[in-house]
Design an enzyme around this catalytic site. Structure first.
Site, PDB file in Angstrom:
ATOM      1  N   ARG A 190      74.508  -7.043  62.753  1.00 22.23           N
ATOM      2  CA  ARG A 190      73.329  -6.547  62.020  1.00 22.23           C
ATOM      3  C   ARG A 190      72.529  -7.679  61.362  1.00 22.23           C
ATOM      4  O   ARG A 190      71.695  -7.420  60.487  1.00 22.23           O
ATOM      5  CB  ARG A 190      73.711  -5.496  60.961  1.00 22.23           C
ATOM      6  CG  ARG A 190      74.385  -4.241  61.525  1.00 22.23           C
ATOM      7  CD  ARG A 190      73.452  -3.514  62.504  1.00 22.23           C
ATOM      8  NE  ARG A 190      73.982  -2.222  62.897  1.00 22.23           N
ATOM      9  CZ  ARG A 190      74.768  -2.018  63.950  1.00 22.23           C
ATOM     10  NH1 ARG A 190      75.153  -3.054  64.699  1.00 22.23           N
ATOM     11  NH2 ARG A 190      75.185  -0.810  64.267  1.00 22.23           N
ATOM     12  N   LEU A 191      72.773  -8.909  61.767  1.00 20.89           N
ATOM     13  CA  LEU A 191      71.988 -10.035  61.259  1.00 20.89           C
ATOM     14  C   LEU A 191      70.791 -10.230  62.192  1.00 20.89           C
ATOM     15  O   LEU A 191      70.699 -11.210  62.945  1.00 20.89           O
ATOM     16  CB  LEU A 191      72.854 -11.288  61.163  1.00 20.89           C
ATOM     17  CG  LEU A 191      74.013 -11.183  60.163  1.00 20.89           C
ATOM     18  CD1 LEU A 191      74.893 -12.424  60.220  1.00 20.89           C
ATOM     19  CD2 LEU A 191      73.471 -10.970  58.746  1.00 20.89           C
TER      20      LEU A 191
END
Length: 212
Positions: A190-191
């Site tokens: 989720r970066l």
């Protein structure tokens, strides 16, 4: 089914500052071409978000029909909900959701009406059935049944059977002139990679990375 358990990783590729064009239209054209090359069924589909007089947002999907240095162009019935809302507040957001390649683009700007000549040029390029549909539909207004809609369509077909179909006076288009454009690329854990182009007073663009 537990919705909270539905998840996946985004790992098709990262996005770095040095990969970006200096201005957003050029960057968008690259990504759009890649969406076309990926054989998306509707690569030009975009969500158009408007707001009514009470502050209630509404959204719908339309097709991008032209793009240049001025902005993003779409066409619509001027009696539609979106057109009526744009009369009161022409600030708009566009969203291109290219899920299969883990990308999205969000455009923030103002929608400016196109000239009648520009609208007519596009309208006359549409297939005849699409031209007739524009005449038949009082977009966003209630209709009693599908049958009633088709009866109106066939009535328009009969009305214009002996010549060219003219431009309806209730049909128009808009150019969304952007002030900000965000490019989003999915990332591991989720970066995600997010970059925002912001138009400056001298019409150049600044670029900043945003937290995911």
């Amino acid at each position: 089914m537990k919705l909270e358990d539905i998840r996946r990783e985004y790992s098709k590729g990262g996005l770095r500052r040095e990969m970006l064009a200096d201005e957003p239209t050029a960057q968008f054209e690259v990504w759009l071409q890649q969406a076309v090359d990926a054989k998306f069924s509707d690569p030009t589909a975009m969500v158009v978000a408007t707001v009514d007089e009470t502050g209630q947002p509404s959204q719908r999907i339309v097709l991008l029909k032209h793009l240049d240095e001025k902005g993003f162009v779409f066409f619509t019935n001027t009696g539609s909900r979106k057109a009526q809302e744009l009369k009161g507040n022409n600030k708009v957001s566009l969203h291109f959701p290219w899920h299969a390649i883990e990308r999205q683009v969000i455009v923030y700007g103002e929608a400016k009406p196109l000239s009648t000549a520009a609208v007519a040029k596009y309208f006359l390029s549409r297939p005849q059935e699409s031209q007739l549909a524009a005449w038949a539909s009082q977009q966003s207004r209630p209709v009693s049944s599908r049958k009633a809609l088709m009866e109106t369509f066939h009535a328009m077909k009969a009305k214009f059977s002996n010549g060219d179909i003219p431009l309806p006076d209730f049909w128009g288009g808009y150019c969304v002139e952007p002030s900000k454009i965000e490019f989003w690329q999915g990332g591991d854990h989720r970066l995600h990679d997010r970059f925002m182009y912001v138009k400056q007073p001298d019409s150049t663009w600044s670029i900043e990375r945003l937290n995911p």
